[in-house]
Design an enzyme around this catalytic site. Structure first.
Site, PDB file in Angstrom:
ATOM      1  N   CYS A  84       0.773  -1.370   0.414  1.00 38.83           N
ATOM      2  CA  CYS A  84      -0.210  -0.179  -0.253  1.00 38.83           C
ATOM      3  C   CYS A  84       1.108   1.432   0.022  1.00 38.83           C
ATOM      4  O   CYS A  84       0.835   2.066  -0.236  1.00 38.83           O
ATOM      5  CB  CYS A  84      -1.282  -0.331   1.117  1.00 38.83           C
ATOM      6  SG  CYS A  84       0.026  -0.398   3.152  1.00 38.83           S
ATOM      7  N   ASP A 140      -7.506   5.274  -1.853  1.00 34.96           N
ATOM      8  CA  ASP A 140      -7.139   4.307  -0.975  1.00 34.96           C
ATOM      9  C   ASP A 140      -6.489   3.528  -1.827  1.00 34.96           C
ATOM     10  O   ASP A 140      -7.139   2.994  -2.329  1.00 34.96           O
ATOM     11  CB  ASP A 140      -8.659   4.514  -0.066  1.00 34.96           C
ATOM     12  CG  ASP A 140      -8.301   3.092   0.253  1.00 34.96           C
ATOM     13  OD1 ASP A 140      -7.123   2.091   0.679  1.00 34.96           O
ATOM     14  OD2 ASP A 140      -9.166   2.460   1.504  1.00 34.96           O
ATOM     15  N   HIS A 161      -6.354   0.096  -0.922  1.00 35.17           N
ATOM     16  CA  HIS A 161      -6.528  -1.336  -0.631  1.00 35.17           C
ATOM     17  C   HIS A 161      -7.265  -1.755  -1.006  1.00 35.17           C
ATOM     18  O   HIS A 161      -8.978  -2.130  -0.737  1.00 35.17           O
ATOM     19  CB  HIS A 161      -7.345  -1.134   0.905  1.00 35.17           C
ATOM     20  CG  HIS A 161      -5.853  -0.458   1.215  1.00 35.17           C
ATOM     21  ND1 HIS A 161      -5.610   1.123   2.120  1.00 35.17           N
ATOM     22  CD2 HIS A 161      -4.541  -0.887   2.784  1.00 35.17           C
ATOM     23  CE1 HIS A 161      -4.630   0.461   2.749  1.00 35.17           C
ATOM     24  NE2 HIS A 161      -4.467  -0.129   3.210  1.00 35.17           N
TER      25      HIS A 161
END
Length: 393
Positions: free
Chosen positions: A73, A278, A280
């Site tokens: 990430c 994000d 993820h």
């Protein structure tokens, strides 16, 4: 195509719209109103390159991971902040991505620089393997400083972009150092040094001659990354106003940060909330076509972005800025100096004209694993077990 694998955080925020508020929305130096410019806000966010976990890409190092789910990430956040620098460099801050609209060759050249294959300049493969020199095993989580150090090293091979990358050490930005770095003269020694190249000839997926136009420039475009620690276990609220002002500057590239396994790319704020992309989400790897074009929709976040309270931000971050010209840099310095006078805004770093005598030179390129500066910075910014020096009031 396989369905993307979403994490809880992504599912939770995917369709949450902006709040109905009179507070302005700031996105990378642009100011918007939720009431009259919501479409413009979403278009600006969608136009940022969005790099997420991927799966089924060629094995890193030939025998390593074929997915970065669970560990990549911060590497993806590093890609996003650096991609924003390349977008500003080659397309301009006002460039917009519109679904279905044909994009320029420069756009695909920028995107190709981050595709998950070993020979792309800033691929997950290159970042992971270069990180070994920073003491990080392939598959190990990075902190914001480590990914900044790795990106700086990789940028030296990107002759198309010809960027000057400076990582400010010890919470101090030295103007003299940056001017020396950016004013390097890369004039051609003769015709043989700058051969004419046919427009359709590509090097590493990019038009090799694209950077030649800038060889005689007196200023190399600057990517300034400033690793900071703004508290021990949580952000010191005295820095919040200063952090907000960073998103208001036209030179802003945003902020990378977060806790292990939960890194984000912060691109702006509204009220007391940060706006972020994000990483993820696990998506299948994308293969370029023989012509070099890419199916690019999965590289743009087409739903309202995520938000979180500024007070929840992990104190270990890296702030980024892009100065295309010397005038941009001078303007940035002026804004930072003005910011130091804003009531209630504690400076996150110091801006000085000359390098203090106890500093080493951070711009001497060192590609060896035993770079003392990189090791010292990594211990300071990326370890959760060390004692940290906290910026005092």
């Amino acid at each position: 195509m396989d369905a993307a694998t979403l994490t809880y955080d992504t599912l939770r925020f995917e369709y949450e719209d902006f709040p109905e508020t009179k507070e302005p929305v700031w996105i990378l130096g642009r100011k918007y109103s939720v009431f009259t410019e919501k479409e413009e806000i979403l278009l600006d966010v969608t136009s940022r390159l969005w790099f997420t976990y991927r799966k089924n890409f060629p094995a890193i190092g030939g025998t390593g991971p074929t997915s970065d789910t669970g560990w990549g990430c911060m590497l993806r956040c590093g890609q996003m902040i650096f991609a924003q620098a390349l977008v500003c460099r080659h397309l301009g801050r006002d460039w917009r991505w519109i679904k279905g609209k044909r994009q320029t060759d420069n756009y695909f050249s920028v995107l190709n620089a981050f595709i998950d294959k070993k020979d792309s300049y800033y691929s997950i493969h290159q970042i992971a393997q270069m990180g070994v020199g920073e003491g990080k095993s392939i598959g190990q989580w990075y902190g914001p400083n480590t990914v900044a150090q790795v990106l700086k090293k990789l940028a030296t091979f990107d002759t198309w972009s010809s960027l000057a990358v400076h990582i400010a050490m010890d919470n101090t930005v030295v103007m003299e150092e940056i001017r020396r770095l950016c004013q390097s003269n890369f004039s051609c020694a003769g015709a043989a040094a700058c051969p004419a190249v046919e427009a359709d000839v590509l090097y590493n997926g990019y038009p090799e001659e694209a950077g030649v136009r800038d060889k005689l420039s007196l200023w190399k475009p600057l990517v300034l990354l400033i690793p900071l620690r703004l508290g021990l276990t949580e952000i010191n609220e005295a820095y919040i106003e200063t952090l907000k002002h960073c998103f208001m500057m036209p030179q802003s590239l945003g902020v990378i940060g977060g806790k292990p396994n939960s890194a984000h790319y912060f691109i702006g704020y509204v009220g007391e909330e940060l706006i972020y992309l994000d990483p993820h989400t696990t998506q299948p790897a994308v293969e370029p076509s023989d012509s070099g074009s890419l199916p690019d929709e999965s590289f743009h976040c087409q739903h309202p972005p995520c938000r979180m309270s500024i007070a929840e931000l992990d104190p270990s971050i890296a702030v980024g800025f892009f100065c295309h010209t010397e005038e941009d840099f001078n303007d940035w310095c002026h804004q930072i100096k003005k910011l130091s006078l804003v009531r209630g805004a504690l400076p996150m770093f110091e801006l000085v004209e000359r390098q203090p005598s106890h500093f080493s030179n951070p711009d001497v390129l060192n590609l060896t694993p035993d770079s003392s500066d990189a090791d010292r910075l990594e211990r300071f910014f990326d370890s959760e077990d060390e004692d940290f020096e906290i910026l005092s009031l």
